[in-house]
Design a protein around this motif. Structure first.
Motif: not given
Length: 802
Positions: A577-582, A618-623, A653-659
């Motif tokens: 997911d977005a938390t493990t992308l990098f 966070i948003f991205g893709q792996s190759y 994978v992506g994630l958006v959030g707000f507070n």
């Protein structure tokens, strides 16, 4: 005239409070009084006196101090408008806004006090006492004798702070007694002809009861009883007795009578040392009706998971558990947490505190920690306290391995290496399993579940890894971080013939070759580069940081992949997911290594607004750029199947959030097909925390992963809410619904009252098996009187739905 609201509150509390009051008729710890007797004053101590006027009367042998009188004697302080001292009787008589502060911090307020000059004996009128723990006494008069015995006449006790606006308003609770006797030598407080009141309404009359002095933290006696309820056990009344055997060790013995299963006995020994402590707990019951646990599961076959076959005469169930932790020095700790029981879920069934978790980890460990070093070695085993028989394919308890041992070491040198940071990690584990853990489908169906999660036999692995990285920042703000990593593994496998047969069957079902190894020696070298370019955008009312990120890791292929060559014990859990992308290596453990050349591309974003709001994304893709894709290579648990990384282009994978400052928060995360953008995995969270309402909602979706063990989609919704009906009242509830099985898996509701001296909580909860729909119900309540103690269910039962 008291308000209708007070009357309603009193009636609501009445049923449970009345039982608690009768439970208080025995000694309890902690207790409610405070020592108001001054400590002995050392001989030779001088009395310091200050006053506006001092009058000597030689005929009557008296000395009178008038106006702003202050006396300090051995840490005891007396303030009054007038104090007269008689040299013949050696007594002090103080009057006018008298305040006496004992050396222990207890405050006594009165209009008149008559005491000896050593502050040991005396008589007080219209007494008001505030103890150091903010408990309050008041009485028409009080006297003390011999410096150890204090008697309050027509006294009142409460731990509730007086209302500033309405000081005459009755507190939430109080005890009124004709006589209250505090014995400083025996360390007890006795109430005679006492009434317990709620909001000024008398609820119970107690002719006499005695409790321990709260200045004594440990005193033998009965503790406040509790009440529990469970569908299979019935209603239970729990009565504990505490033995204060020594300042460093004690024993608590508890008896619980269940309406369905009989008497449960428990005993817990605790002992403290200068460098640590340990405890030992035992419990047992001879069940009256073990067949009450029989369920509708087709794998029961007339057997009872808790006691064996139907009608089995061996109805005894029990446990022994021990925990300890000792500091060898400021950096090293040694400890253990071990559970032994007659069957796999006794402690959970009977809610044995400290050992009732669904999964309990028994371990013996040694750890060390310093600024740049970490060391941990432990032997451990997981006990799954499930209520299924071993013949049930979903049963996991008997398949858990022994880890003898697990070892971790990490070190970061305090000096830079070639201008960068060097880190070293070592991991080792030895596993022994007595039973094969496998789920195998019929041949010819490659989409069915096929995995061998644990091999029967022994296996071991030793891993050592070094990583170096350094960050360079260009004039334009571009951050470049080159990375070098080198890792080596060695190990052996000694599986049984049943394990080898299971691997062969799995290979046949999947159409794979088998190349099971008895030993392994492998390496992985990584050359990497990370590029990040943080861009700051400032606006009139906000600021934003956009950080495009790209990573490239060049590696050889992972060794021993394909051919189902080696077991996978510690890298079975995998979520992309977005938390493990990098992450450089996205596997969760050491048994698998990510190989081949891979690029990770995406961006991070964060925003801050002047009104207090915040946003992030966070948003991205792996190759997979070259070499063999480790996530497309099957292993014994098919960990990479349906992961979203098994193709050359990964899923998005992506994630958006707000507070927000008002209490609103939310997030949306997901994994989407790289071609069709179909949702593969999603999680939506929303919450509001404020007054008078707090709300939470969560939706989770995971697409079916047959090879990984999940043959159907998983949809689940969880809702929770809490609202304050009045200043101290709260109603709350929660529920979890399985959309795929159309089952309300768990639900509960409760209400609570809370103020500075009293807490009341009542809950009702239900759980349902998603397959059999079998329902289990629990009712819990807890009353907590500050300085008196708790009464009701265990806090775990009450907190379960909050």
């Amino acid at each position: 005239m008291r308000s209708h609201r007070q009357a309603g509150l009193a009636r609501l509390y009445g049923a449970t409070a009345l039982a608690c009051l009768f439970a208080c008729a025995v000694p309890a710890v902690p207790a409610l009084a405070q020592d108001i007797t001054a400590k002995p004053v050392p001989s030779g101590t001088q009395m310091l006196l200050a006053a506006d006027t001092l009058v000597y009367n030689n005929d009557n042998h008296t000395v009178t101090a008038v106006g702003a009188v202050q006396i300090d004697y051995g840490g005891n302080k007396l303030v009054a408008q007038r104090v007269e001292y008689n040299r013949d009787t050696k007594r002090l008589v103080a009057s006018g806004a008298v305040e006496l502060i004992n050396s222990d911090g207890t405050k006594i307020n009165t209009d008149h006090i008559d005491i000896t000059d050593d502050f040991a004996d005396g008589f007080v009128n219209a007494l008001r006492v505030q103890t150091v723990n903010d408990a309050y006494f008041a009485s028409e008069s009080a006297e003390r004798m011999g410096g150890v015995l204090t008697t309050f006449h027509n006294g009142v006790y409460t731990a509730c702070e007086p209302c500033e606006d309405k000081p005459d308003k009755a507190p939430t609770w109080r005890v009124k007694a004709r006589k209250i006797i505090w014995n400083g030598e025996k360390k007890t407080v006795r109430f005679e002809n006492a009434n317990f009141e709620f909001f000024g309404f008398p609820l119970a009359y107690l002719p006499a009861f005695e409790i321990a002095d709260p200045t004594v933290k440990r005193k033998s006696g009965f503790l406040i009883p509790g009440i529990v309820y469970n569908t299979d056990l019935g209603v239970g009344v729990k009565v504990p007795y505490y033995f204060a055997l020594s300042p460093t060790y004690d024993l608590t013995v508890t008896g619980t009578g269940y309406t369905k299963q009989g008497f449960l006995g428990e005993a817990e020994w605790r002992q403290r040392f200068n460098n640590g402590e340990y405890s030992l707990k035992i419990a047992g019951i001879n069940q009256q009706d073990p067949d009450a646990f029989l369920g509708t599961n087709p794998f029961d076959n007339g057997h009872n998971v808790n006691s064996g076959p139907t009608g089995d005469p061996n109805k005894f169930r029990g446990m022994m558990g021990t925990k300890g932790q000792f500091a060898i020095n400021e950096r090293w700790n040694f400890g253990w947490d071990v559970l032994l029981q007659t069957d796999k879920n006794f402690s959970r069934t009977y809610n044995i505190e400290g050992y009732n978790a669904l999964v309990h980890q028994s371990s013996i460990y040694l750890t060390g920690l310093s600024d740049r070093n970490y060391f941990d070695v432990r032997a451990m085993r997981f006990e799954v306290q499930e209520d299924t028989l071993s013949s049930d394919p979903t049963a996991r308890s008997a398949e858990q391995p022994w880890v003898l041992p697990s070892f971790d070491y990490a070190y970061i040198p305090d000096m830079s290496v070639a201008g960068g940071q060097l880190s070293l990690n070592v991991n080792a584990r030895v596993i022994s399993r007595d039973r094969l853990d496998a789920v195998l489908a019929d041949a010819g169906d490659p989409t069915s579940t096929n995995n061998v999660r644990g091999l029967e036999g022994q296996s071991s692995r030793l891993t050592a890894e070094a990583e170096w990285k350094r960050t360079f920042t260009t004039d334009g703000g571009l951050q470049l971080t080159p990375l070098l990593a080198l890792r080596g593994d060695t190990g052996y496998n000694a599986e049984t013939s049943a394990s080898l047969a299971a691997v062969n069957q799995m290979a046949t079902n999947l159409g794979e070759d088998v190349d099971m190894r008895s030993s392994l020696a492998r390496y992985m070298a990584t050359l990497g580069l990370e590029m990040r370019w943080p861009l700051l955008f400032s606006m009139p009312n906000s600021s934003h940081i956009l950080e495009p990120t790209a990573q490239v890791f060049v590696r050889p292929n992972e060794q021993y992949v394909g051919g189902l060559a080696i077991p996978n014990e510690d890298a079975q859990s995998f979520v992309f997911d977005a938390t493990t992308l990098f992450e450089r290596d996205k596997f969760s453990g050491y048994d698998r290594i990510e190989g081949g050349t891979r690029a990770n591309v995406g961006f991070r974003y964060s925003g801050a607004y002047d009104n207090g709001w915040g946003t992030n994304a966070i948003f991205g893709q792996s190759y997979q750029l070259g070499g063999e894709n480790s996530f497309d290579a099957p292993d014994l648990v098919n960990v990479g199947a349906y992961s979203g990384l098994q193709t050359a282009k990964s899923d998005y994978v992506g994630l958006v959030g707000f507070n927000s400052p008002s209490g609103f928060s939310g997030s949306l995360s997901g994994r989407f097909d790289e071609q069709t953008f179909e949702v593969r995995r999603a999680e939506v969270k929303a919450a509001y925390s404020g007054l008078p309402v707090s709300l939470s909602a969560k939706y989770a979706f995971i697409q079916a992963q047959p090879l990984y063990g999940f043959t159907t989609d998983r949809h689940e919704v969880t809702l929770g809410a809490s609202t304050h009906l009045a200043q101290n009242w709260r109603v709350f509830g929660t529920g979890t619904y399985d959309l795929e099985q159309s089952v309300l898996v768990k639900d509960g509701v409760g209400f609570a009252y809370n103020d500075s001296c009293f807490t009341y909580v009542m809950t009702f909860s239900q759980t349902r098996d998603s397959i059999t729909k079998e329902v289990s119900q629990n009712i819990g309540f807890n009353l907590s009187f500050r300085t008196l103690g708790d009464f009701g269910s265990s806090t775990a039962a009450v907190d379960a739905i909050q």
